[in-house]
Enzyme design. Structure first.
Site, PDB file in Angstrom:
ATOM      1  N   LYS A 153       7.125  -6.043 -10.509  1.00 37.72           N
ATOM      2  CA  LYS A 153       7.896  -6.478 -11.839  1.00 37.72           C
ATOM      3  C   LYS A 153       8.241  -7.755 -11.613  1.00 37.72           C
ATOM      4  O   LYS A 153       8.530  -8.554 -12.658  1.00 37.72           O
ATOM      5  CB  LYS A 153       8.739  -5.617 -12.366  1.00 37.72           C
ATOM      6  CG  LYS A 153       8.210  -4.018 -12.538  1.00 37.72           C
ATOM      7  CD  LYS A 153       9.350  -3.091 -12.876  1.00 37.72           C
ATOM      8  CE  LYS A 153       8.748  -1.618 -13.110  1.00 37.72           C
ATOM      9  NZ  LYS A 153       8.390  -1.022 -12.019  1.00 37.72           N
ATOM     10  N   PHE A 169       1.061  -1.158  -0.119  1.00 38.40           N
ATOM     11  CA  PHE A 169      -0.006   0.024  -0.007  1.00 38.40           C
ATOM     12  C   PHE A 169       0.874   1.375   0.092  1.00 38.40           C
ATOM     13  O   PHE A 169       0.658   2.157   1.049  1.00 38.40           O
ATOM     14  CB  PHE A 169      -0.896   0.082   1.244  1.00 38.40           C
ATOM     15  CG  PHE A 169      -2.148   0.656   0.874  1.00 38.40           C
ATOM     16  CD1 PHE A 169      -2.906   0.575  -0.059  1.00 38.40           C
ATOM     17  CD2 PHE A 169      -2.690   1.725   2.020  1.00 38.40           C
ATOM     18  CE1 PHE A 169      -4.112   1.581  -0.312  1.00 38.40           C
ATOM     19  CE2 PHE A 169      -3.810   2.551   1.838  1.00 38.40           C
ATOM     20  CZ  PHE A 169      -4.569   2.283   0.480  1.00 38.40           C
ATOM     21  N   ASP A 184      17.079  -1.315 -14.080  1.00 40.93           N
ATOM     22  CA  ASP A 184      15.783  -1.231 -14.205  1.00 40.93           C
ATOM     23  C   ASP A 184      15.064  -1.482 -15.882  1.00 40.93           C
ATOM     24  O   ASP A 184      14.241  -1.989 -15.939  1.00 40.93           O
ATOM     25  CB  ASP A 184      15.250   0.361 -13.554  1.00 40.93           C
ATOM     26  CG  ASP A 184      13.668   0.488 -13.749  1.00 40.93           C
ATOM     27  OD1 ASP A 184      12.855  -0.124 -13.053  1.00 40.93           O
ATOM     28  OD2 ASP A 184      13.328   1.207 -14.983  1.00 40.93           O
ATOM     29  N   VAL A 191       5.216  -2.002 -17.231  1.00 47.05           N
ATOM     30  CA  VAL A 191       6.224  -1.415 -18.211  1.00 47.05           C
ATOM     31  C   VAL A 191       5.398  -0.290 -18.579  1.00 47.05           C
ATOM     32  O   VAL A 191       4.176  -0.254 -18.928  1.00 47.05           O
ATOM     33  CB  VAL A 191       6.576  -2.132 -19.318  1.00 47.05           C
ATOM     34  CG1 VAL A 191       7.234  -1.693 -20.473  1.00 47.05           C
ATOM     35  CG2 VAL A 191       7.271  -3.567 -18.994  1.00 47.05           C
ATOM     36  N   LYS A 228      12.667  -4.605 -17.411  1.00 45.69           N
ATOM     37  CA  LYS A 228      11.525  -4.347 -18.314  1.00 45.69           C
ATOM     38  C   LYS A 228      11.825  -5.126 -19.575  1.00 45.69           C
ATOM     39  O   LYS A 228      10.978  -5.670 -20.110  1.00 45.69           O
ATOM     40  CB  LYS A 228      11.382  -2.891 -18.539  1.00 45.69           C
ATOM     41  CG  LYS A 228      10.682  -2.303 -17.430  1.00 45.69           C
ATOM     42  CD  LYS A 228      10.875  -0.525 -17.155  1.00 45.69           C
ATOM     43  CE  LYS A 228      10.326  -0.189 -16.117  1.00 45.69           C
ATOM     44  NZ  LYS A 228      10.539   1.081 -15.675  1.00 45.69           N
ATOM     45  N   GLY A 277      12.113  13.703  -7.287  1.00 52.01           N
ATOM     46  CA  GLY A 277      11.536  12.513  -7.159  1.00 52.01           C
ATOM     47  C   GLY A 277      11.575  11.361  -8.077  1.00 52.01           C
ATOM     48  O   GLY A 277      11.096  10.302  -8.077  1.00 52.01           O
TER      49      GLY A 277
END
Lengths: 335, 335
Positions: free
Chosen positions: A120, A8, A217, A146, A221, A203
């Protein structure tokens, strides 16, 4: 349709926010589990608004009492015991093992639930396994893994391949917003350190930016796309992965002078995948993708190249991908 | 599913070609009508291959005899008498009246048929009327009318608006390949006349290029988008429409020097539409769309801008849009 959320954080809260704003959807959150901030189960449905108020004050214990409300079940117990139609896995991705999300998915199928993943890990590392456990009986969706809510699977997998029998032979994409933001800022004159600092301030980049800037990262993907489109489970050491830390301002300037742009490009074919910075001519649709935006180009034999450009991150954007998956499952179930 | 084709030019022949290559699809052509090259009806199904052979030799009269084959019905008679599930209207678009295609659509509904349009006329000029005659009973699809088979309606209308309740507030696009090709060539140093001549040589531009270069083809697509997304039937004289004939090599060079590109941009909002050449910064995803390629950007409140780039013309590409519509209707009918 009743759903439960594992995790959450930004995504889960985004989903609660979207559902709270659209009560007409007939999608009810009956359970929420977090790692360290408690869990809740109420078969009659939890209030999205009160869930958000509780988590924003630090812990789901702040959710008001209600008849039948159960607190602090552990995630596996919540999955097994809850009368939910769908489990949404939106806890942080683990790219080493895909756990504990993978086991949560198994438990979901075993207790009669469909699965939507924003996480992912299982899709990148154990896709065939995941689909095997789901079998014909349970649906699995992963639009948000993705390009957040920008519908790369709805377009590529569902529309082209499944619905219209249009194969995809090759995929190229800009699938990491942080690095694209940094490269764009460097194109506007910043050096790497300044651009990274700005991305962190906004951010876009983590305090430890390694996974983004070293290309991992994006590689995760690539593994997801390889699994979904080509049924090819890659391992990390089978891919050539290069990040953007070696790109200098001189490289950027030289590309600009030649009418080109540096982009961190994911390439996926049936034979494998790679992540590497590439100089693209301005005439390539991916060259004009700037800032934190993501993009994907599907190469098809019938239609040529089809490119989709849009958000690749963000709370509402990622939650929209999860919501689209939920609505797709709802349609499949004929409700 | 049985279909009939009104018009058997580039698009109709493309559809026959796709169906001939995919006999497993269970879509049968039972009727074909042309303006001056004959018509055919065979309830058991015409052979796509023999249809193509006949038309390539100049007239459908060359189609071999078969038991039950009827020849030279006029289009309205063929529509009324044929036992087809879907009429595909792929005759040339008439942007003055939308006729005779509009009457053919009415006849199709009146005789129990769904309608797929590659013909832009009725969708641009009489959309509300068309949907009114279709009512709840008959499906109407028009994917190929804008961006050929690049799925701008499947993405914007079906996925965003209908399936996921994500409104679209604003649309911008490059929707005419001829003018984008000319502007791209001018960017590479050609003057307007040379670029136009090359576009004509390659088959992108007509002998009379007025409809393309003056912006009227793009305006027709703006009317379609306005109808479909905003329920707003525009008239031609309500739109500001400006083509590319006033753009000089000096304009192009000055834009390039400023890191910008001239594009013929269609803009559609709930309040109206326009077609005009605009200078876009390279950071705009539409700026990098080069050659005869088309693109569309949907502005959404939830996901921000989503851009789709792909083919905007071509035989197989346009036929793919028609085929996708047929398969979508087939799914709706539960076959």
């Amino acid at each position: 349709m009743k759903i439960m959320l594992i995790g959450f954080g930004v995504v889960g809260q985004g989903v609660a926010g979207l559902l709270g704003a659209r009560p007409q959807l007939d999608i009810e959150i009956v359970g929420v589990a977090t790692g360290t901030r408690g869990s809740l189960y109420l078969v009659d449905g939890l209030s999205p608004h009160q869930l958000l108020t509780a988590i924003q004050s630090g812990h789901l214990d702040h959710y008001p009492d209600a008849p039948g409300l159960r607190r602090n079940l552990d995630p596996l117990q919540l999955i097994r015991d809850s009368k939910a139609d769908v489990m949404v896995e939106c806890s942080p991705s683990n790219f080493q093992t895909g756990q504990p999300a993978f086991d949560y998915c198994r438990a979901a199928f075993a207790s009669g639930k469909h699965v939507v993943l924003a996480n992912k890990g299982p899709v990148a590392l154990r896709y065939a396994n995941l689909m095997g456990f789901a079998g014909d009986q349970y649906q699995v969706r992963y639009e948000a893994t993705v390009m957040a809510g920008t519908p790369c699977f709805a377009l590529g997998e569902k529309y082209f391949v499944r619905e219209n029998g249009c194969p995809i032979s090759d995929i190229r994409g800009i699938l990491n917003g942080t690095t694209n933001y940094i490269l764009t800022q460097m194109g506007d004159g910043m050096n790497y350190a300044e651009a990274l600092a700005q991305a962190q301030q906004l951010g876009y980049a983590e305090t430890d930016p390694t996974a983004d800037v070293e290309g991992w990262d994006a590689a995760g993907k690539a593994m997801i796309l390889s699994n979904v489109f080509f049924g090819n489970q890659l391992r990390r050491n089978e891919m050539s992965v290069q990040g953007i830390t070696g790109i200098t301002q001189a490289d950027i300037a030289s590309a600009h002078a030649a009418g080109e742009r540096w982009k961190l490009i994911v390439q996926v074919t049936p034979a494998g995948a790679s992540v590497q910075p590439m100089r693209l001519p301005i005439s390539d649709p991916l060259a004009g993708v700037s800032g934190a935006t993501n993009a994907i180009t599907f190469k098809t034999p019938l239609l040529g190249d089809v490119t989709l450009i849009g958000a690749g991150a963000g709370r509402a954007e990622t939650a929209f991908g999860v919501l689209a998956d939920l609505l797709d499952i709802q349609r499949t179930l004929g409700r």
